[in-house]
Scaffold this active site. Structure first.
Site, mmCIF file in Angstrom:
data_model
loop_
_atom_site.group_PDB
_atom_site.id
_atom_site.type_symbol
_atom_site.label_atom_id
_atom_site.label_comp_id
_atom_site.label_asym_id
_atom_site.label_seq_id
_atom_site.Cartn_x
_atom_site.Cartn_y
_atom_site.Cartn_z
ATOM 1 N N SER A 145 0.882 -1.276 -0.217
ATOM 2 C CA SER A 145 0.079 -0.014 0.014
ATOM 3 C C SER A 145 1.033 1.205 -0.087
ATOM 4 C CB SER A 145 -0.840 0.033 1.387
ATOM 5 O OG SER A 145 -1.653 1.269 1.342
ATOM 6 N N TYR A 158 -2.298 -0.748 10.433
ATOM 7 C CA TYR A 158 -2.342 -1.233 8.940
ATOM 8 C C TYR A 158 -1.112 -0.392 8.100
ATOM 9 C CZ TYR A 158 -3.986 -1.114 4.199
ATOM 10 O OH TYR A 158 -3.933 -1.440 2.739
#
Length: 254
Positions: A145, A158
């Site tokens: 990501s 995350y």
């Protein structure tokens, strides 16, 4: 389509919606027999039906990847079964993204994010590498990501989990190359599978980037097809940014 993956098999985790669904659909369109995997059987069957309606080959394998080695081994075994004993391409896409701050992250949240986003792909790769090597090699594609490298003031667990996945990509590339297994990652930017409705936070994040707007899941899927194919035979240990320029280009306020 060019049928770059004709005769190959692929397992795509978390492929009942959004990016995973697009990747599974694109791999199948290029000739791969795809194992579609996720928790929701109805959505999984819908993806399989769509692939088959378009002339592709797919089967659904339900899985709840909770981070345990047992859950990952179980998925590996069942995927090998439906794919004829061979997984040529593994796409570690399944993940969770609960919004949180450092102050409100408790034991359960930290454990769950790291379990699903890091431990599950680790143990699934561990389970499938022996059969890949025995078949002569394979490809592992991880999903990272953009927030692993361009920080946001939220969801630090995350972000760290995706940083771990990108680091695993490089470590596995070095470790598994002697077994003819190529390992790379895709780092998606802000991607959505529906059109924005008026002012939107996701669109605002992409303001001032070269793309100037959010991306579509199909853009990530195209990158996955490339990395899975022989076109990427000389690509090893790379994190491919598919993010509209968000991490690589300075954003200047207008």
């Amino acid at each position: 389509m060019t049928q770059r993956l004709q005769g190959r098999t692929a397992l795509v985790t978390g492929s009942t919606s959004n990016i995973g669904r697009a990747i599974a659909t694109a791999l199948a369109a290029e000739g791969a027999h795809v194992a579609v995997s996720g928790r929701d059987e109805d959505r999984g069957r819908a993806v399989v039906d769509a692939v088959r309606a378009a002339g592709g080959t797919a089967d659904f394998v339900r899985a709840d990847l909770d981070g345990s080695s047992a859950a990952s081994r179980d998925l590996a075994e069942r995927a090998l079964d439906v794919l004829g004993g061979r997984v040529d391409v593994l796409v570690n896409n399944a993940g969770i993204f609960p919004l949180h701050s450092t102050a409100d992250a408790d034991d359960a949240l930290v454990d769950r994010v790291l379990a699903v986003n890091v431990k599950a792909p680790f143990f699934l790769t561990q389970a499938l590498v022996p059969s890949m090597a025995a078949a002569g090699g394979g490809v592992v594609i991880n999903l990272g990501s953009w927030v692993a490298r361009l920080a946001l003031p939220s969801s630090p667990v995350y972000s760290s989990s995706k940083g771990a996945v990108e680091t695993l990509t490089r470590a596995w590339s070095a470790e598994l190359a002697p077994q003819n297994i190529r390992v790379n990652a895709i780092s998606p930017g802000v991607v959505r599978d529906s059109e924005p409705d008026g002012h939107d936070t996701l669109e605002a994040i992409m303001a001032g980037t070269p793309a100037g707007a959010t991306g579509r899941p199909e853009a990530i899927a195209a990158a996955a097809v490339y990395l899975a194919s022989d076109d990427a035979a000389f690509v090893h240990g790379t994190v491919l940014d598919v993010d509209g320029g968000r991490t690589g280009v300075a954003v200047v306020a207008g």
